[in-house]
Design a protein around this motif. Structure first.
Motif, short mmCIF file in Angstrom:
data_model
loop_
_atom_site.label_atom_id
_atom_site.label_comp_id
_atom_site.label_asym_id
_atom_site.label_seq_id
_atom_site.Cartn_x
_atom_site.Cartn_y
_atom_site.Cartn_z
N ARG A 19 0.85 -1.18 0.00
CA ARG A 19 0.00 0.00 0.00
C ARG A 19 0.89 1.25 0.00
O ARG A 19 1.82 1.35 0.78
CB ARG A 19 -0.90 0.02 1.23
N VAL A 20 0.56 2.17 -0.89
CA VAL A 20 1.25 3.45 -0.99
C VAL A 20 0.30 4.55 -0.54
O VAL A 20 -0.83 4.61 -0.99
CB VAL A 20 1.71 3.72 -2.44
N ARG A 21 0.78 5.42 0.35
CA ARG A 21 0.03 6.59 0.77
C ARG A 21 0.86 7.82 0.41
O ARG A 21 2.07 7.82 0.65
CB ARG A 21 -0.23 6.58 2.28
N THR A 22 0.21 8.85 -0.16
CA THR A 22 0.94 10.05 -0.55
C THR A 22 0.22 11.31 -0.04
O THR A 22 -0.98 11.26 0.25
CB THR A 22 1.08 10.15 -2.09
N GLY A 23 0.97 12.40 0.03
CA GLY A 23 0.40 13.69 0.41
C GLY A 23 -0.26 13.68 1.77
O GLY A 23 0.28 13.18 2.74
N ARG A 24 -1.45 14.23 1.85
CA ARG A 24 -2.17 14.35 3.13
C ARG A 24 -2.67 13.01 3.66
O ARG A 24 -3.13 12.92 4.80
CB ARG A 24 -3.33 15.31 2.99
N ASP A 25 -2.64 11.95 2.86
CA ASP A 25 -3.08 10.63 3.32
C ASP A 25 -1.99 9.85 4.05
O ASP A 25 -2.22 8.73 4.49
CB ASP A 25 -3.60 9.80 2.14
N VAL A 26 -0.79 10.41 4.16
CA VAL A 26 0.30 9.73 4.87
C VAL A 26 -0.03 9.70 6.35
O VAL A 26 -0.32 10.74 6.95
CB VAL A 26 1.64 10.45 4.60
N THR A 27 0.02 8.51 6.94
CA THR A 27 -0.29 8.37 8.37
C THR A 27 0.95 8.45 9.25
O THR A 27 0.86 8.82 10.41
CB THR A 27 -0.97 7.01 8.64
N GLY A 28 2.10 8.07 8.73
CA GLY A 28 3.32 8.09 9.51
C GLY A 28 3.53 6.86 10.37
O GLY A 28 4.59 6.67 10.94
N THR A 29 2.52 6.01 10.49
CA THR A 29 2.65 4.77 11.25
C THR A 29 2.10 3.63 10.42
O THR A 29 1.21 3.82 9.58
CB THR A 29 1.86 4.84 12.57
#
Length: 99
Positions: free
Chosen positions: A84-94
Motif C-alpha cells: 500500500r502506498v500513501r501520498t500527500g495528506r493521506d500519509v499516516t506516519g505509522t
C-alpha cells in the motif's frame, strides 16, 4: 493525496522500485509477504538508505523527495509483493497493518 494498493514482482535483479515520489511525502507498507523483504530508500537520486526499524514499512518526508526519492524492495527473484502506498495528506506516519 491518495491511498493505492499495488502489486509488483521482483525481477532477476532482485530489486524492485515500489514508489517514486516527487516533492510529496509518501509511505509504503508491505501487505504480503511480511518480514521477508528488505526495503531501501534512494534519496534525491544519490543516497541509498536501508530501512532497519520496520522491515514492512517506510516513509519519505517531503524534503527527501526534492527533486525525487524512491522506495525499493529487494528479495528473492520472482517474489510477488502486495503493498500500500500513501501520498500527500493521506500519509499516516505509522504502519496500518501491524501483524
Amino acid at each position: 493525496m491518495a491511498v493505492r494498493d499495488k502489486t509488483a514482482k521482483i525481477g532477476s535483479s532482485r530489486l524492485e522500485q515500489l514508489h517514486l515520489a516527487v516533492a510529496k511525502q509518501a509511505t509504503v507498507e508491505i501487505l504480503e509477504p511480511r518480514d521477508t523483504l528488505t526495503l531501501s530508500r534512494r534519496l534525491n537520486g544519490i543516497n541509498l538508505d536501508l530501512v532497519t526499524e520496520d522491515r514492512n514499512f517506510t516513509a519519505l518526508k517531503t524534503g527527501q523527495t526534492i527533486p525525487w526519492g524512491t522506495i525499493r524492495a529487494s528479495g528473492p527473484s520472482g517474489t510477488r509483493i502486495r503493498y500500500r502506498v500513501r501520498t500527500g495528506r493521506d500519509v499516516t506516519g505509522t504502519p496500518e497493518f501491524p501483524f
